[in-house]
Design a protein around this motif. Structure first.
Motif, mmCIF file in Angstrom:
data_model
loop_
_atom_site.group_PDB
_atom_site.id
_atom_site.type_symbol
_atom_site.label_atom_id
_atom_site.label_comp_id
_atom_site.label_asym_id
_atom_site.label_seq_id
_atom_site.Cartn_x
_atom_site.Cartn_y
_atom_site.Cartn_z
ATOM 1 N N PHE A 4 7.385 43.915 109.501
ATOM 2 C CA PHE A 4 7.502 44.833 108.370
ATOM 3 C C PHE A 4 8.901 45.398 108.312
ATOM 4 O O PHE A 4 9.620 45.437 109.308
ATOM 5 C CB PHE A 4 6.414 45.911 108.367
ATOM 6 N N VAL A 5 9.287 45.769 107.114
ATOM 7 C CA VAL A 5 10.632 46.253 106.834
ATOM 8 C C VAL A 5 10.534 47.639 106.212
ATOM 9 O O VAL A 5 9.438 48.126 105.947
ATOM 10 C CB VAL A 5 11.381 45.277 105.890
ATOM 11 N N GLN A 6 11.677 48.249 105.963
ATOM 12 C CA GLN A 6 11.706 49.566 105.342
ATOM 13 C C GLN A 6 13.001 49.697 104.560
ATOM 14 O O GLN A 6 14.035 49.157 104.966
ATOM 15 C CB GLN A 6 11.622 50.660 106.412
ATOM 16 N N SER A 7 12.931 50.388 103.432
ATOM 17 C CA SER A 7 14.138 50.656 102.647
ATOM 18 C C SER A 7 14.158 52.136 102.280
ATOM 19 O O SER A 7 13.306 52.900 102.724
ATOM 20 C CB SER A 7 14.183 49.776 101.387
ATOM 21 N N GLY A 8 15.079 52.522 101.422
ATOM 22 C CA GLY A 8 15.225 53.913 101.021
ATOM 23 C C GLY A 8 14.240 54.358 99.975
ATOM 24 O O GLY A 8 14.244 55.526 99.566
ATOM 25 N N ASP A 9 13.367 53.446 99.505
ATOM 26 C CA ASP A 9 12.311 53.799 98.552
ATOM 27 C C ASP A 9 11.133 52.853 98.740
ATOM 28 O O ASP A 9 11.199 51.925 99.545
ATOM 29 C CB ASP A 9 12.833 53.759 97.105
ATOM 30 N N ASN A 10 10.053 53.097 98.004
ATOM 31 C CA ASN A 10 8.865 52.251 98.123
ATOM 32 C C ASN A 10 8.779 51.192 97.032
ATOM 33 O O ASN A 10 7.715 50.639 96.796
ATOM 34 C CB ASN A 10 7.600 53.113 98.128
ATOM 35 N N ASP A 11 9.885 50.907 96.367
ATOM 36 C CA ASP A 11 9.906 49.888 95.320
ATOM 37 C C ASP A 11 10.655 48.624 95.725
ATOM 38 O O ASP A 11 10.321 47.537 95.273
ATOM 39 C CB ASP A 11 10.545 50.453 94.042
ATOM 40 N N TYR A 12 11.683 48.767 96.536
ATOM 41 C CA TYR A 12 12.588 47.657 96.834
ATOM 42 C C TYR A 12 11.843 46.396 97.286
ATOM 43 O O TYR A 12 12.050 45.318 96.751
ATOM 44 C CB TYR A 12 13.605 48.084 97.899
ATOM 45 N N TYR A 13 10.951 46.501 98.282
ATOM 46 C CA TYR A 13 10.281 45.325 98.835
ATOM 47 C C TYR A 13 9.025 44.912 98.069
ATOM 48 O O TYR A 13 8.365 43.953 98.460
ATOM 49 C CB TYR A 13 9.986 45.510 100.321
ATOM 50 N N LEU A 14 8.713 45.594 96.974
ATOM 51 C CA LEU A 14 7.601 45.127 96.139
ATOM 52 C C LEU A 14 7.894 43.745 95.571
ATOM 53 O O LEU A 14 6.985 42.935 95.368
ATOM 54 C CB LEU A 14 7.341 46.099 94.987
ATOM 55 N N HIS A 15 9.157 43.480 95.310
ATOM 56 C CA HIS A 15 9.549 42.196 94.719
ATOM 57 C C HIS A 15 10.748 41.601 95.436
ATOM 58 O O HIS A 15 11.613 40.988 94.810
ATOM 59 C CB HIS A 15 9.832 42.359 93.224
ATOM 60 N N ARG A 16 10.795 41.796 96.744
ATOM 61 C CA ARG A 16 11.878 41.210 97.544
ATOM 62 C C ARG A 16 11.294 40.644 98.837
ATOM 63 O O ARG A 16 10.358 41.187 99.400
ATOM 64 C CB ARG A 16 12.935 42.246 97.873
ATOM 65 N N SER A 17 11.903 39.557 99.276
ATOM 66 C CA SER A 17 11.487 38.916 100.518
ATOM 67 C C SER A 17 12.029 39.691 101.718
ATOM 68 O O SER A 17 12.806 40.638 101.570
ATOM 69 C CB SER A 17 12.033 37.487 100.558
ATOM 70 N N GLU A 19 14.304 38.812 103.589
ATOM 71 C CA GLU A 19 15.773 38.714 103.546
ATOM 72 C C GLU A 19 16.385 39.528 102.421
ATOM 73 O O GLU A 19 17.604 39.620 102.310
ATOM 74 C CB GLU A 19 16.211 37.252 103.392
ATOM 75 N N GLY A 20 15.561 40.090 101.529
ATOM 76 C CA GLY A 20 16.072 40.895 100.428
ATOM 77 C C GLY A 20 16.273 40.130 99.129
ATOM 78 O O GLY A 20 16.778 40.679 98.157
ATOM 79 N N TRP A 21 15.859 38.869 99.086
ATOM 80 C CA TRP A 21 15.971 38.075 97.864
ATOM 81 C C TRP A 21 14.787 38.374 96.961
ATOM 82 O O TRP A 21 13.700 38.724 97.419
ATOM 83 C CB TRP A 21 16.007 36.596 98.179
ATOM 84 N N TYR A 22 14.962 38.188 95.654
ATOM 85 C CA TYR A 22 13.873 38.424 94.711
ATOM 86 C C TYR A 22 12.693 37.514 95.040
ATOM 87 O O TYR A 22 12.854 36.320 95.287
ATOM 88 C CB TYR A 22 14.309 38.179 93.260
ATOM 89 N N SER A 23 11.487 38.073 95.017
ATOM 90 C CA SER A 23 10.267 37.318 95.283
ATOM 91 C C SER A 23 9.090 38.054 94.664
ATOM 92 O O SER A 23 8.910 39.244 94.914
ATOM 93 C CB SER A 23 10.047 37.183 96.793
ATOM 94 N N ASP A 24 8.293 37.353 93.873
ATOM 95 C CA ASP A 24 7.080 37.953 93.321
ATOM 96 C C ASP A 24 6.128 38.403 94.421
ATOM 97 O O ASP A 24 5.374 39.352 94.248
ATOM 98 C CB ASP A 24 6.347 36.966 92.410
ATOM 99 N N ALA A 25 6.152 37.709 95.557
ATOM 100 C CA ALA A 25 5.247 38.023 96.660
ATOM 101 C C ALA A 25 5.614 39.329 97.351
ATOM 102 O O ALA A 25 4.776 39.951 97.987
ATOM 103 C CB ALA A 25 5.234 36.881 97.675
ATOM 104 N N GLY A 26 6.867 39.744 97.248
ATOM 105 C CA GLY A 26 7.288 40.937 97.963
ATOM 106 C C GLY A 26 7.215 40.734 99.464
ATOM 107 O O GLY A 26 7.241 39.608 99.947
ATOM 108 N N TRP A 27 7.101 41.838 100.192
ATOM 109 C CA TRP A 27 7.023 41.771 101.656
ATOM 110 C C TRP A 27 6.223 42.964 102.164
ATOM 111 O O TRP A 27 5.943 43.901 101.438
ATOM 112 C CB TRP A 27 8.423 41.770 102.278
ATOM 113 N N VAL A 28 5.845 42.932 103.426
ATOM 114 C CA VAL A 28 5.165 44.051 104.075
ATOM 115 C C VAL A 28 6.230 45.096 104.428
ATOM 116 O O VAL A 28 7.225 44.767 105.070
ATOM 117 C CB VAL A 28 4.429 43.603 105.351
#
Length: 162
Positions: A4-17, A19-28
């Motif tokens: 699992f990853v973490q960013s400065g908000d709860n939106d970034y990984y909704l649509h990012r892998s 590695e931080g690339w755009y992805s419909d699947a998002g990430w945990v």
């Protein structure tokens, strides 16, 4: 079996892998308010509930009798770079979209215990597990459909350094 990853908000990984690339699947990902040092009373993890069973796609199984009747499903492991942790499920439910179960800090032990009691009262199944002021919990949250969330809560039962 996802890091699992973490960013400065709860939106970034909704649509990012991862590695931080755009992805419909998002990430945990962990809630941006969490401290990942184990000090928070409630660690919150989010992921998409993918229909192919990836990410939190199988989380909805926690509402099915076959899942709840197997005690092996009631304990799970998380692993970070520094520790392994065992968690025991105490609540699983589907709920209309709300944020009242997404708290990371509490004003007192009583506030935390009241919060834990609310979570247990929502459970679709009685896991015969209690939570007290000394416990730490983990929350797994995903979309069930457009208007509701699937949520699972577990308490820490063992933590060991790697």
């Amino acid at each position: 079996n996802y890091p699992f990853v973490q960013s400065g908000d709860n939106d970034y990984y909704l649509h990012r892998s991862f590695e931080g690339w755009y992805s419909d699947a998002g990430w945990v990902f962990a809630d941006f308010r969490n401290h990942l040092d184990g000090s928070d009373k409630n660690l919150i993890l989010y992921a998409h509930g993918r229909y192919d069973g990836t990410m939190f796609g199988t989380l909805r199984n926690a509402l099915q009798n076959g899942w709840t009747s197997n005690p092996d499903n009631h304990v799970f492991l998380t692993s970070t770079e520094s520790e392994n942790a065992l968690w025991q499920v105490f609540s699983a439910y589907r709920i209309p979209t709300t944020s009242d179960y997404l708290r990371t800090s509490f004003s007192s032990d009583e506030d935390f215990e009241n919060f834990a009691n609310m979570l247990m009262s929502r459970s679709a199944y009685n896991f015969n597990t209690t939570v007290n002021k000394n416990d730490h919990i983990i929350t797994l949250s995903t979309c069930y459909d457009e208007e509701s969330r699937m949520v699972l809560h577990a308490k820490l039962i063992k933590r060991s350094a790697k």
